[in-house]
Motif scaffolding. Structure first.
Motif, PDB file in Angstrom:
ATOM      1  N   ARG A   3       1.079   2.299   3.008  1.00 10.21           N
ATOM      2  CA  ARG A   3       1.111   0.874   3.348  1.00 10.21           C
ATOM      3  C   ARG A   3       0.096   0.092   2.515  1.00 10.21           C
ATOM      4  O   ARG A   3       0.425  -0.959   1.939  1.00 10.21           O
ATOM      5  CB  ARG A   3       0.833   0.691   4.844  1.00 10.21           C
ATOM      6  N   ASP A   4      -1.125   0.567   2.436  1.00 16.04           N
ATOM      7  CA  ASP A   4      -2.161  -0.154   1.697  1.00 16.04           C
ATOM      8  C   ASP A   4      -1.817  -0.252   0.217  1.00 16.04           C
ATOM      9  O   ASP A   4      -2.015  -1.292  -0.412  1.00 16.04           O
ATOM     10  CB  ASP A   4      -3.512   0.548   1.868  1.00 16.04           C
ATOM     11  N   GLN A  45       1.216  -2.667  -0.404  1.00 18.34           N
ATOM     12  CA  GLN A  45       0.841  -4.050  -0.159  1.00 18.34           C
ATOM     13  C   GLN A  45       0.028  -4.607  -1.325  1.00 18.34           C
ATOM     14  O   GLN A  45       0.178  -5.775  -1.702  1.00 18.34           O
ATOM     15  CB  GLN A  45       0.059  -4.170   1.150  1.00 18.34           C
ATOM     16  N   GLU A  49       2.485  -5.338  -4.111  1.00 18.54           N
ATOM     17  CA  GLU A  49       3.182  -6.596  -3.841  1.00 18.54           C
ATOM     18  C   GLU A  49       2.290  -7.796  -4.152  1.00 18.54           C
ATOM     19  O   GLU A  49       2.741  -8.791  -4.731  1.00 18.54           O
ATOM     20  CB  GLU A  49       3.631  -6.652  -2.383  1.00 18.54           C
ATOM     21  N   SER A  50       1.010  -7.708  -3.800  1.00 16.34           N
ATOM     22  CA  SER A  50       0.091  -8.819  -4.027  1.00 16.34           C
ATOM     23  C   SER A  50      -0.128  -9.081  -5.510  1.00 16.34           C
ATOM     24  O   SER A  50      -0.485 -10.200  -5.914  1.00 16.34           O
ATOM     25  CB  SER A  50      -1.260  -8.552  -3.349  1.00 16.34           C
ATOM     26  N   ALA A  96       6.297  -1.855   4.950  1.00 16.23           N
ATOM     27  CA  ALA A  96       4.918  -2.314   4.805  1.00 16.23           C
ATOM     28  C   ALA A  96       4.802  -3.615   4.034  1.00 16.23           C
ATOM     29  O   ALA A  96       3.706  -4.167   3.917  1.00 16.23           O
ATOM     30  CB  ALA A  96       4.089  -1.240   4.091  1.00 16.23           C
ATOM     31  N   THR A  97       5.916  -4.119   3.496  1.00 12.36           N
ATOM     32  CA  THR A  97       5.881  -5.310   2.655  1.00 12.36           C
ATOM     33  C   THR A  97       6.920  -6.323   3.138  1.00 12.36           C
ATOM     34  O   THR A  97       7.728  -6.025   4.014  1.00 12.36           O
ATOM     35  CB  THR A  97       6.158  -4.945   1.181  1.00 12.36           C
TER      36      THR A  97
END
Length: 318
Positions: free
Chosen positions: A34-35, A38, A41-42, A68-69
């Motif tokens: 997840r981390d 993310q 994506e950022s 997660a996104t």
């Protein structure tokens, strides 16, 4: 391919001009994925591509990424048709497309001989015919769960002329590898021919290729760094009789180099095979060198008709 449950896979997916391809997620604990995604994506990447090898099942990876996104697309690059039946493949494709509308891209391919025969314990005969049959079966078998309501996206990894034409005929995009922009006439006309045969145009196909990029002023050092990988691709991928990467580079004008490197590699003289890879081949196939050199290669790829680069990161964090 007439299953009424299969939504039309148009328009072509918007995968962004820059995508990311990595197999590194398999080295991250599932609770930490997840981390990682993310952060990806950022950074603004449109699509995260990942392979199917001997790690996590690709639909599980897609669930981890998409759950997660909010905008990032997950794409298999590739999911192997040797790894599961066509019915199982279409079930995973439809389930993810229903839960995450227009955010899952199914990239399909036939993999290569070693993976299929040695690890999947299957046969690797007639990959083109098998792919045609596989796609027909995917689109004809039943699916009784809640169906997707929007378009579903399926792209094909293709190297040979017949598979390239099939891509233009039935897929939403080309998952390209081994692409040399100066030899685009060995690739793109086949995709165009398939598209036109199906009443489509090349503009309906998402055209993307992999890109290994490294910028540095010490060009000789970079060349030596990537020479072993090039030798492996020409000599070891698949087998001496079914190395589709070798064949693709041969059609692109590097037949003598491809034959020499493969012969040396197969004979067991891997060091000689590495030495036989010329600098010109490396500069044609990798986006490496000074900033000016890399920029020119990127421009050449886009000018050849490619709209998306699929980056493969090679660095590490401490």
């Amino acid at each position: 391919m007439t299953d009424s449950q299969t939504p039309p896979s148009f328009p072509k997916p918007d995968l962004g001009r820059i995508g990311l391809w990595t197999g590194s997620l398999d080295g991250v604990p599932g609770t930490k994925v997840r981390d990682v995604v993310q952060e990806i994506e950022s950074l603004g990447f449109g699509t995260l591509w990942y392979p199917e090898t001997v790690g996590r099942e690709p639909f599980v990876n897609a669930s981890l990424i998409l759950g997660a996104t909010t905008k990032l697309k997950a794409a298999t690059g590739i999911a192997s048709v040797a790894a599961r039946t066509a019915m199982a493949m279409q079930a995973g494709w439809k389930a993810l497309s229903e839960v995450y509308p227009q955010r899952f891209v199914l990239g399909l391919g036939t993999s290569h001989g070693h993976m299929v025969t040695k690890l999947h314990k299957s046969t690797y005969d007639k990959p083109y015919s098998n792919m045609v049959d596989y796609l027909d079966t995917m689109d004809s078998v039943p699916y009784f769960a809640v169906a997707p309501t929007g378009p579903m996206y399926r792209v094909l990894a293709a190297l040979g002329p017949k598979m390239l034409e099939l891509t233009g005929e039935v897929a939403d995009g080309w998952l390209g590898t081994s692409f040399i922009p100066e030899a685009a006439d060995q690739v793109i006309p086949h995709i165009r021919a398939g598209a036109e045969r199906a009443g489509r145009s090349l503009a309906d196909i998402d055209m993307q290729v992999n890109a290994t990029i490294e910028v540095g002023d010490d060009v000789e050092k970079l060349l030596d760094k990537y020479r072993p990988a090039a030798a492996f691709t020409l000599g070891a991928m698949g087998s001496a009789s079914t190395n589709f990467y070798n064949a693709a580079y041969s059609r692109a004008g590097w037949a003598d180099t491809a034959a020499e490197v493969q012969s040396l590699w197969v004979s067991g003289d891997k060091e000689a095979a590495v030495r036989a890879v010329p600098n010109e081949f490396l500069l044609s196939t990798y986006m490496i060198g000074t900033e000016k050199m890399v920029t020119e290669r990127i421009s050449a790829v886009h000018a050849a008709g490619i709209n998306t680069l699929r980056l493969a990161p090679v660095g590490r964090t401490s």
